[in-house]
Design a protein around this motif. Structure first.
Motif, short mmCIF file in Angstrom:
data_model
loop_
_atom_site.label_atom_id
_atom_site.label_comp_id
_atom_site.label_asym_id
_atom_site.label_seq_id
_atom_site.Cartn_x
_atom_site.Cartn_y
_atom_site.Cartn_z
N GLY A 181 8.47 -1.99 53.39
CA GLY A 181 7.91 -2.74 54.26
C GLY A 181 7.27 -4.02 53.54
O GLY A 181 6.47 -4.80 54.25
N THR A 182 7.66 -4.37 52.46
CA THR A 182 6.77 -5.29 51.72
C THR A 182 7.70 -6.70 51.66
O THR A 182 8.99 -6.58 51.88
N GLY A 188 6.96 -10.93 44.67
CA GLY A 188 6.76 -11.78 43.67
C GLY A 188 5.57 -11.96 43.18
O GLY A 188 5.24 -11.99 41.71
N GLU A 189 4.44 -12.15 43.91
CA GLU A 189 3.13 -11.96 43.39
C GLU A 189 2.75 -10.83 42.55
O GLU A 189 2.23 -10.76 41.37
N ILE A 190 2.86 -9.64 43.18
CA ILE A 190 2.66 -8.35 42.68
C ILE A 190 3.37 -8.11 41.25
O ILE A 190 2.82 -7.60 40.26
N VAL A 191 4.74 -8.52 41.26
CA VAL A 191 5.47 -8.12 40.21
C VAL A 191 4.93 -9.13 38.91
O VAL A 191 4.73 -8.82 37.76
N ALA A 215 16.59 -9.43 49.15
CA ALA A 215 15.42 -10.50 49.04
C ALA A 215 14.53 -10.24 48.04
O ALA A 215 14.14 -10.68 47.04
N ASN A 216 13.89 -8.92 48.32
CA ASN A 216 12.75 -8.61 47.49
C ASN A 216 13.05 -7.98 45.90
O ASN A 216 12.43 -8.39 45.18
N THR A 217 14.38 -7.72 45.82
CA THR A 217 14.84 -7.42 44.37
C THR A 217 14.94 -8.77 43.63
O THR A 217 14.81 -8.99 42.65
N ALA A 222 13.17 -12.73 39.44
CA ALA A 222 12.54 -13.77 39.59
C ALA A 222 11.26 -13.80 38.68
O ALA A 222 10.63 -14.59 37.97
N ALA A 223 10.42 -12.65 39.29
CA ALA A 223 9.07 -12.55 38.66
C ALA A 223 8.97 -11.68 37.22
O ALA A 223 7.85 -11.61 36.84
N GLY A 224 10.01 -11.08 36.92
CA GLY A 224 10.14 -10.73 35.58
C GLY A 224 10.62 -9.31 35.36
O GLY A 224 10.54 -8.77 34.38
N ALA A 225 10.92 -8.67 36.57
CA ALA A 225 11.72 -7.32 36.43
C ALA A 225 12.89 -7.44 35.76
O ALA A 225 13.66 -8.62 36.13
N ARG A 226 13.27 -6.59 34.92
CA ARG A 226 14.56 -6.52 34.26
C ARG A 226 15.54 -5.37 34.53
O ARG A 226 16.71 -5.31 34.12
N GLN A 227 15.15 -4.28 35.08
CA GLN A 227 16.01 -3.15 35.65
C GLN A 227 16.17 -3.36 37.20
O GLN A 227 15.00 -3.44 37.82
#
Length: 537
Positions: A181-182, A188-191, A215-217, A222-227
């Protein structure tokens, strides 16, 4: 050099929680091999302590020497207990997997409501469980369940859960949008904040309840997740998981990240369709990148433009993901559609003669009768080959007969087919669970001795559409048959006021097209009996 990402596939675990999906241990082994060949870095195989199928899968997959890290799934220890006495943790360690994903609570609401324990005990469960798995020699990953909901409700506690996982030595901390639901902006902000405050590799696991998993992935990356965690074709509980078939090419071709090799990316469409067949779930034709209609063009203006340069109406080159461009021909078609389709088949077509106009008129006449070629690309190709000539007969259908009887409380259907093949008369009888199945079995039985490759072909979908319901049981029907050989999928059409005749017409075209593909380098066979009025047989 592109920034590397790690692809974590959970089709065999989270994907199987989707409605209507059930995989045997053998199915899971086959899919694991495909995923490994495609370059996936982690393959989550299931929970080794939950059921006999997963236990068998983990036993069998040990012998495969996968390049990917086989990952077992489980949860943190039970409340008010110790890891050494937790049966599920022991099953993880004994599974033989190189890595283990532990899911734990990061939302205080869930801690109080679902676990019915204290916030402090939940943090201890996370820390002790991950440390226990890591000390056993396995790579430990932490799935922070409901992280985004938890962060919005109580950011300090959600971050504390991540800190406890890092303290325990988790190799990856994965942020889960479990309820789906996010929104992307929130993700982006939270990650971004997590990446700033938690010095550990971050992953993302999203669900599709708002049609935003992909889109969330992308926002998380873009915010820094790498897996990147997801499933093939987006299979999963409720509305599904993030679809790796959309995520991987978007990240690699449009955002400059490195996921798999270019050659491995070209296998994406084949893997998506293979998994669809194994799972026995029909793939949406309009699925991005890998769907049958992903690069299909129907309007005459569009087709005219792509013949000059495909970039006019295609955002990538289809072959980059193993798909192909398709030109649809219907009552909306212009000469460009016909020429493009003919050229695609290698036919020598002179655009200055009247043949193209005649073919367009013929298609429009057939569509007026109820045929629909935009959803039956194989029948269309056969029609064009017949129209432009130069084919050789491979067999003739002399006759067929169907008998249906009820005996001993059961319905029995028998089909008799008489063919002429290579100058010989072939007469076969076969049973089936219905008229179409019996005809299919009889036709295959007659042809397999001449075309052994026919064993690899099967019908994957069968649809009947009533064209004029006011005629009730005497109405004309359109039958669409989809067939596959695990590499390609094609569709054929038949129309008649007799559903058996319509089905036979579509079935003949299906076999005819399949054999056309088998023998392209030798000759183009013509099968008499399914040419939509272009033949008298």
């Amino acid at each position: 050099m592109s920034t590397p990402l790690w692809i974590f596939d959970t089709t065999l675990r989270d994907g199987t929680q989707g409605e209507g999906i059930s995989l045997t241990a053998e199915d899971k082994v086959k899919i694991a091999l495909k995923l490994d060949a495609m370059g996936v870095h982690y393959i989550e195989g299931g929970n080794p302590g939950s059921n006999s199928k997963d236990i068998e899968f983990f036993r069998r997959v040990r012998e495969l020497n996968l390049n990917a890290k086989l990952t077992a799934f489980g949860s943190t220890r039970r409340k008010n207990s110790v890891c050494e006495h937790d049966v599920n943790l022991k099953h993880l360690i004994e599974s033989g997997a190189r890595a283990a994903t532990l899911v734990g609570k990061s939302w205080d609401f869930h801690v109080h409501t679902a676990l019915q324990t204290t916030l402090e005990e939940n943090l201890a469960m996370i820390n002790e469980s991950l440390a226990y798995v890591k000390n056993s020699g396995m790579e430990a990953l932490f799935d922070a369940e409901h992280f985004f909901d938890g962060f919005k409700a109580n950011p300090e506690y959600a971050l504390a859960a991540l800190s406890k996982a890092k303290e325990a030595g988790a190799a990856w901390i994965v942020l889960c949008d479990t309820n789906g639901g996010t929104l992307p902006g929130e993700i982006g902000e939270i990650v971004s904040r997590v990446v700033r405050e938690i010095d550990a590799p971050i992953g993302i696991h999203t669900h599709n309840d708002c049609e935003l998993a992909v889109a969330n992935t992308l926002a998380a990356v873009a915010a820094g997740a790498r897996q990147i965690q997801g499933t093939i074709n987006g299979y999963g509980e409720r509305c599904g998981n993030a679809n790796l078939c959309s995520i991987i090419p978007t990240l690699q071709l449009k955002m400059g990240y490195g996921c798999v090799s270019d050659e491995q990316l070209k296998s994406l469409t084949g893997v998506a369709r293979y998994v669809s067949e194994i799972a026995n779930v029909h793939m949406p034709v309009n699925q991005p990148y890998v769907g049958n209609a992903a690069f299909a063009h129907k309007g005459g203006i569009h087709v005219s433009a792509i013949m000059k340069d495909s970039k006019t109406y295609e955002h990538i080159e289809p072959h980059l993901v193993g798909n192909k461009q398709r030109v649809l021909v219907s009552e909306l078609a212009g000469q460009s559609n016909i020429l493009s389709k003919a050229q695609e088949m290698g036919l020598d077509v002179n655009p200055e003669n009247m043949k193209s106009r005649e073919v367009i008129d013929r298609i429009k006449e057939l569509e007026h009768q109820g045929y629909q070629f935009e959803g039956a690309d194989a029948s269309l190709e056969l029609l064009l080959r017949d129209a432009y000539g130069g084919t050789a007969q491979a067999f003739i259908v002399d006759s067929f007969k169907i008998m249906v009887e009820r005996t001993g409380g059961a319905m029995v259907t028998e089909a008799i087919v008489k063919l002429s093949v290579a100058g010989e008369q072939v007469y076969t009888v076969a049973e089936g669970n219905g008229p179409v199945n019996a005809l299919d079995n009889a036709l295959r039985k007659a042809l397999v001795q001449y075309y052994p490759g026919i064993r690899d072909i099967h019908l994957s979908d069968y649809k009947v559409r009533v064209l004029d319901e006011k005629d009730t049981t005497a109405a004309k029907v359109r039958v669409l048959i989809e067939s596959t050989n695990f590499k390609d999928t094609w569709s054929t059409v038949g129309v008649s006021s007799n559903v058996i005749e319509a089905s036979w017409e579509a079935l003949i075209d299906s076999i005819r097209y399949a054999l056309l593909g088998m023998d392209k380098d030798e000759y183009v066979p013509e099968f008499v009996g399914g040419t939509h009025g272009l033949s008298n047989h």
